[in-house]
Design a protein around this motif. Structure first.
Motif, short mmCIF file in Angstrom:
data_model
loop_
_atom_site.label_atom_id
_atom_site.label_comp_id
_atom_site.label_asym_id
_atom_site.label_seq_id
_atom_site.Cartn_x
_atom_site.Cartn_y
_atom_site.Cartn_z
N MET A 142 0.84 -1.18 0.00
CA MET A 142 0.00 0.00 0.00
C MET A 142 0.88 1.24 0.00
O MET A 142 1.79 1.36 0.82
N ALA A 143 0.60 2.13 -0.90
CA ALA A 143 1.39 3.34 -1.04
C ALA A 143 0.92 4.41 -0.06
O ALA A 143 -0.26 4.50 0.27
N CYS A 144 1.85 5.23 0.37
CA CYS A 144 1.54 6.34 1.28
C CYS A 144 0.77 7.41 0.51
O CYS A 144 1.11 7.76 -0.62
N CYS A 145 -0.28 7.95 1.13
CA CYS A 145 -1.14 8.93 0.47
C CYS A 145 -0.58 10.35 0.53
O CYS A 145 -1.10 11.24 -0.13
N PHE A 146 0.48 10.59 1.31
CA PHE A 146 1.01 11.94 1.43
C PHE A 146 1.85 12.31 0.21
O PHE A 146 2.73 11.55 -0.19
N LEU A 147 1.54 13.44 -0.37
CA LEU A 147 2.31 13.93 -1.52
C LEU A 147 3.73 14.22 -1.04
O LEU A 147 3.92 14.76 0.04
N GLY A 148 4.72 13.84 -1.82
CA GLY A 148 6.11 14.07 -1.44
C GLY A 148 6.56 13.16 -0.32
O GLY A 148 7.43 13.53 0.47
N CYS A 149 5.96 11.98 -0.23
CA CYS A 149 6.31 11.02 0.81
C CYS A 149 7.82 10.81 0.81
O CYS A 149 8.41 10.49 -0.20
N GLY A 150 8.42 10.99 1.98
CA GLY A 150 9.87 10.85 2.10
C GLY A 150 10.29 9.49 2.61
O GLY A 150 11.47 9.20 2.71
N ALA A 151 9.35 8.64 2.94
CA ALA A 151 9.68 7.33 3.48
C ALA A 151 9.82 6.33 2.34
O ALA A 151 8.86 6.05 1.64
N ALA A 152 11.00 5.80 2.16
CA ALA A 152 11.24 4.86 1.07
C ALA A 152 11.09 3.41 1.53
O ALA A 152 11.02 2.51 0.71
N ASP A 153 11.06 3.18 2.81
CA ASP A 153 11.06 1.82 3.32
C ASP A 153 9.66 1.30 3.63
O ASP A 153 8.94 1.88 4.42
N GLY A 154 9.30 0.22 3.00
CA GLY A 154 8.11 -0.53 3.33
C GLY A 154 6.80 0.12 2.97
O GLY A 154 6.72 1.31 2.67
N PRO A 155 5.75 -0.69 3.05
CA PRO A 155 4.41 -0.19 2.76
C PRO A 155 3.89 0.68 3.90
O PRO A 155 4.34 0.57 5.03
N ALA A 156 2.95 1.53 3.56
CA ALA A 156 2.31 2.38 4.57
C ALA A 156 1.43 1.51 5.46
O ALA A 156 0.76 0.60 4.99
N SER A 157 1.45 1.76 6.76
CA SER A 157 0.71 0.91 7.69
C SER A 157 -0.31 1.65 8.55
O SER A 157 -1.02 1.04 9.33
N LEU A 158 -0.39 2.97 8.43
CA LEU A 158 -1.33 3.76 9.23
C LEU A 158 -2.59 4.01 8.41
O LEU A 158 -2.56 4.63 7.35
N ARG A 159 -3.71 3.51 8.89
CA ARG A 159 -4.99 3.61 8.17
C ARG A 159 -5.64 4.95 8.45
O ARG A 159 -5.81 5.35 9.60
N LEU A 160 -6.05 5.64 7.37
CA LEU A 160 -6.80 6.89 7.48
C LEU A 160 -8.16 6.67 6.83
O LEU A 160 -8.25 6.32 5.66
N SER A 161 -9.21 6.87 7.60
CA SER A 161 -10.56 6.76 7.07
C SER A 161 -11.12 8.18 7.00
O SER A 161 -11.45 8.78 8.03
N ILE A 162 -11.19 8.72 5.79
CA ILE A 162 -11.57 10.12 5.58
C ILE A 162 -13.02 10.17 5.15
O ILE A 162 -13.41 9.55 4.17
N THR A 163 -13.83 10.93 5.89
CA THR A 163 -15.25 11.04 5.58
C THR A 163 -15.52 12.37 4.91
O THR A 163 -15.37 13.42 5.52
N PRO A 164 -15.89 12.31 3.63
CA PRO A 164 -16.18 13.56 2.91
C PRO A 164 -17.56 14.09 3.29
O PRO A 164 -18.43 13.34 3.70
N PRO A 165 -17.75 15.39 3.14
CA PRO A 165 -19.07 15.94 3.39
C PRO A 165 -19.98 15.66 2.21
O PRO A 165 -19.48 15.45 1.11
N PRO A 166 -21.27 15.67 2.33
CA PRO A 166 -21.96 15.65 3.63
C PRO A 166 -22.19 14.21 4.07
O PRO A 166 -23.10 13.54 3.59
N ASP A 167 -21.38 13.75 4.95
CA ASP A 167 -21.47 12.41 5.53
C ASP A 167 -21.53 11.31 4.47
O ASP A 167 -22.32 10.38 4.57
#
Length: 106
Positions: free
Chosen positions: A1-26
């Motif tokens: 899984m790729a990191c969602c942050f633009l300009g990700c500086g971490a080259a090692d391993g897959p991203a492991s922190l889950r972000l659940s983003i809720t767009p408006p309106p719900d």
């Protein structure tokens, strides 16, 4: 899984922190993944996650997790995002424009 942050500086391993983003309106949440170090680098450290008792509403003290500014009362609705898979997850808020500037969402 790729990191969602633009300009990700971490080259090692897959991203492991889950972000659940809720767009408006719900709308349905968008699931993205990030490296913990990328999230920590982008986040305004003075902004704390919501108290779990505040889940379900925007707390009066809510601030954008990325810029640290107050959320607008009138205008564009802020996004909420839950970080991690623990229960309850850490809930943060962000301005739409701050998310658009920092994240590449699926």
């Amino acid at each position: 899984m790729a990191c969602c942050f633009l300009g990700c500086g971490a080259a090692d391993g897959p991203a492991s922190l889950r972000l659940s983003i809720t767009p408006p309106p719900d709308g349905e949440p968008v699931i993205a993944w990030a490296h913990e170090e990328c999230f920590s680098a982008a986040r305004e450290l003075s902004v704390e996650p919501d108290d779990p008792r505040d889940h379900g509403r925007i707390p009066a003290k809510a601030r954008c997790a990325f810029c640290g500014e107050r959320l607008p009362v009138i205008g564009r609705h802020p996004l909420t995002f839950d970080v991690g898979e623990h229960s309850p997850p850490h809930r943060f808020w962000a301005h739409v424009q701050c998310v658009e500037e920092r994240l590449a969402l699926p």
